[in-house]
Design an enzyme around this catalytic site. Structure first.
Site, short mmCIF file in Angstrom:
data_model
loop_
_atom_site.label_atom_id
_atom_site.label_comp_id
_atom_site.label_asym_id
_atom_site.label_seq_id
_atom_site.Cartn_x
_atom_site.Cartn_y
_atom_site.Cartn_z
N TYR A 53 38.26 87.42 -52.63
CA TYR A 53 37.31 88.52 -52.43
C TYR A 53 38.02 89.85 -52.23
O TYR A 53 37.40 90.90 -52.30
CB TYR A 53 36.41 88.26 -51.22
CG TYR A 53 35.58 87.01 -51.25
CD1 TYR A 53 35.48 86.22 -52.40
CD2 TYR A 53 34.89 86.59 -50.12
CE1 TYR A 53 34.72 85.06 -52.41
CE2 TYR A 53 34.12 85.43 -50.12
CZ TYR A 53 34.05 84.67 -51.26
OH TYR A 53 33.29 83.53 -51.25
N HIS A 111 39.64 76.93 -52.42
CA HIS A 111 38.49 77.65 -52.97
C HIS A 111 37.85 76.92 -54.16
O HIS A 111 36.62 76.87 -54.26
CB HIS A 111 38.91 79.07 -53.39
CG HIS A 111 37.77 80.03 -53.45
ND1 HIS A 111 37.93 81.38 -53.29
CD2 HIS A 111 36.44 79.85 -53.64
CE1 HIS A 111 36.76 81.99 -53.38
NE2 HIS A 111 35.83 81.09 -53.60
#
Length: 278
Positions: A53, A111
């Site tokens: 992010y 992730h």
């Protein structure tokens, strides 16, 4: 609406996790910092970020500005595929902890499985080591299939605390949720409100919201809670953040839940973890 915090649930490896958190994708550092300050003031205690992010520093600044006791917070981050090795995970932890300004991370996730790379078991072994060293309080995965989760558990005998999956009334994921529940893995929902693609505007959601006299987002978030999943709604708007957290004081009827369940398949396809992943 007060400043109540979400209830918590115990995780399989001993930590306690709030039942709702703030998602921070795709905020930049400045947006994430401000959003985290507002969210912590509103009563949020779980903040979800990721290396990918590119806002961990902003999240860290928000945590520092809010000034809450560290033990009250539950901070989650995730690492990318380049760190899928035992040593790599250690490096990923050092980078994330530094960017966040923390000396431990509450929950660290792989992730994406990236099966083409074929190294997620090594990544999991690295997380197990960090857990034993108390550098992390809980460890888990994001976007893993039941078969992949089974591989991790067979390789290490350590059950993931969390698997984070794309989940909403559009994507009910019954098989995954059943598997998680059988093994004591907590289910977290990313894009719980449908990724801004019209779920909240659907007539069924609007109808149920009208029956309760509250916002559509709260109806959908309550649907998650009643399905036993932990939603991570994203908002930088302080008022909406407060509304999103305020889902523990009312219930949907069985009929309302089943009407929301009927939305399954009505949105865009789920992202395929066998194909995609950073």
């Amino acid at each position: 609406m007060g400043h109540d915090t979400a209830p918590t649930r115990p995780l399989v490896n001993g930590a306690e996790m709030p039942l709702l958190g703030l998602g921070t994708y795709p905020m930049d550092d400045a947006e994430a910092g401000a959003a985290v300050v507002h969210a912590l003031e509103a009563g949020y205690r779980m903040i979800d970020t990721a290396e990918n992010y590119r806002n961990e520093e902003g999240v860290g600044h928000g945590i520092a500005r809010a000034g809450l006791a560290r033990a009250e917070l539950f901070i989650t981050t995730k690492f990318n595929k380049e760190w899928h090795s035992r040593e790599g995970v250690r490096t990923a932890w050092e980078h994330s902890a530094t960017r966040l300004g923390l000396d431990y991370i509450d929950l660290m996730l792989i992730h994406w499985p990236n099966p083409g790379l074929g190294r997620y078991v090594e990544a999991w072994e690295g997380l197990v080591e960090l857990l034993s060293e108390r550098k992390v309080r809980a460890i888990g995965t994001s976007n893993f299939t039941p078969a992949q989760l089974t591989e991790l558990m067979k390789a290490t005998s350590v059950v993931p605390d969390v698997n984070q999956i794309q989940h909403s009334p559009w994507w009910p994921r019954h098989d995954e949720l059943r598997f998680h529940a059988e093994h004591g893995i907590a289910s977290q929902s990313w894009s719980p409100l449908g990724r801004g693609r019209g779920l909240l505007e659907s007539p069924v959601v609007a109808e149920v919201a009208g029956e309760h006299g509250i916002e559509p987002a709260r109806i959908v978030l309550r649907w998650h809670v009643q399905h036993g999943t932990v939603p991570l709604p994203k908002s930088i708007d302080p008022r909406r953040q407060r509304e999103n957290l305020d889902v523990f004081g009312f219930s949907l009827s069985a009929d309302q839940v089943s009407r929301l369940d009927s939305l399954a398949g009505g949105g865009p396809a789920v992202m395929d973890p066998m194909e995609f992943g950073h």
